[in-house]
Design a protein around this motif. Sequence first.
Motif, PDB file in Angstrom:
ATOM      1  N   ASP A   1     -16.488  11.442  -4.641  1.00 29.83           N
ATOM      2  CA  ASP A   1     -15.445  11.077  -3.669  1.00 29.83           C
ATOM      3  C   ASP A   1     -14.992   9.631  -3.865  1.00 29.83           C
ATOM      4  O   ASP A   1     -13.807   9.315  -3.721  1.00 29.83           O
TER       5      ASP A   1
ATOM      6  N   ASP B   1     -14.043  16.801   4.828  1.00 32.11           N
ATOM      7  CA  ASP B   1     -14.917  16.790   6.007  1.00 32.11           C
ATOM      8  C   ASP B   1     -15.172  15.347   6.454  1.00 32.11           C
ATOM      9  O   ASP B   1     -14.976  14.396   5.690  1.00 32.11           O
TER      10      ASP B   1
ATOM     11  N   THR C   1     -24.505  17.516   3.239  1.00 33.25           N
ATOM     12  CA  THR C   1     -25.529  18.559   3.067  1.00 33.25           C
ATOM     13  C   THR C   1     -26.442  18.296   1.866  1.00 33.25           C
ATOM     14  O   THR C   1     -27.316  19.106   1.568  1.00 33.25           O
TER      15      THR C   1
HETATM   16  O1  PXL Z   1     -19.428  14.621  -1.680  1.00 33.31           O
HETATM   17  C1  PXL Z   1     -19.350  15.998  -1.668  1.00 33.31           C
HETATM   18  C2  PXL Z   1     -19.649  16.563  -0.314  1.00 33.31           C
HETATM   19  C3  PXL Z   1     -18.710  16.431   0.692  1.00 33.31           C
HETATM   20  N1  PXL Z   1     -18.943  16.883   1.929  1.00 33.31           N
HETATM   21  C4  PXL Z   1     -20.099  17.474   2.248  1.00 33.31           C
HETATM   22  C5  PXL Z   1     -21.074  17.652   1.292  1.00 33.31           C
HETATM   23  C6  PXL Z   1     -20.845  17.212  -0.019  1.00 33.31           C
HETATM   24  C7  PXL Z   1     -21.866  17.411  -1.038  1.00 33.31           C
HETATM   25  O2  PXL Z   1     -22.956  17.812  -0.813  1.00 33.31           O
HETATM   26  O3  PXL Z   1     -22.239  18.209   1.645  1.00 33.31           O
HETATM   27  C8  PXL Z   1     -20.320  17.959   3.649  1.00 33.31           C
END
Ligand code: PXL
Length: 289
Positions: free
Chosen positions: A225, A15, A50
């Motif tokens: 990440d 994302d 989130t």
């Molecule tokens: O880093 C993990 C992650 C990635 N993307 C979104 C997240 C999360 C962890 O909460 O909400 C949208």
Amino acid sequence: MSNQSYLKRVAAIHDLSGFGKCSLTVALPILSAAGIETSAMPTAILSTHTGGFTGFTYLDTTSEMRPFTKHWKSLDIRFDAIYTGFLGSFEQLDIVNEFFDTFKREDNLILVDPVMADNGELYKIFTPDFALGMRKLCEKADIIVPNITEACLLLGETYQDGPYTEAYIEKLLKSLSQLGPKKVVLTGVYFEDENLGAATYDAVTGQIDYTLVPKIPGYYHGTGDVFASALLAGLLNDFSLSESAAIAVRFTAESIRRTYEAGTDIRFGVNFEQSFPSLLKELKLVKVP
Ligand code: PXL
């Protein structure tokens, strides 16, 4: 110092969270800094991640993912690695499976970070069924990078809090590799409260290695990440699995320490940008004086 003229290319499928560094806003800069070209396929566009924020926007970009795949295929783009992270739906798991079938080659690498949970809990937007779908994706990966909560979900085991024993960690590593991936990197490993890090397992050689560093208080967002992106940077710069994990642990820990010392809100992500000089030295991409 590396003088490779061949520029490696990664397809990063995550994302794009606008604020609160994670996913693409972490993968792109880290891979680029490590001398790797990165193509991005966003799975969703959010105003923030989130984890701890409320009121965030969420645009699901599933409908763009098959057209991206088709267009990239028509351009005959080749990837040295396919790196997947946060996927927002079952359909996205299917699409990414198809992406693997389209772009997998003998000599490239599929790295799946099964982003879905931490600290014993699924992220709010996922249901327990999602873990089964993620397991299918992991079956096709060459390398997976779960934390211990994700490992338990993938294996259908009940999560237990640490500290852990070496026997428990080794059982998790081996069971995870039996799902399919020949290489497994487990994060959030600790045997006593002071040190924390990662364990690696290579199913071909049977080798298990650990890198543990002093633990820093607080749960900082996006560190999974940061770790997975630095791990891939190491692998694509021809470091071994255990060396790459060690480089990624040190890079992540240094970034967390700097963020902790600055007193930054834990939701904002870690200051990894100012750790690039040490990362590039470790990757032997710059001369050490
Ligand atoms: O880093 C993990 C992650 C990635 N993307 C979104 C997240 C999360 C962890 O909460 O909400 C949208």
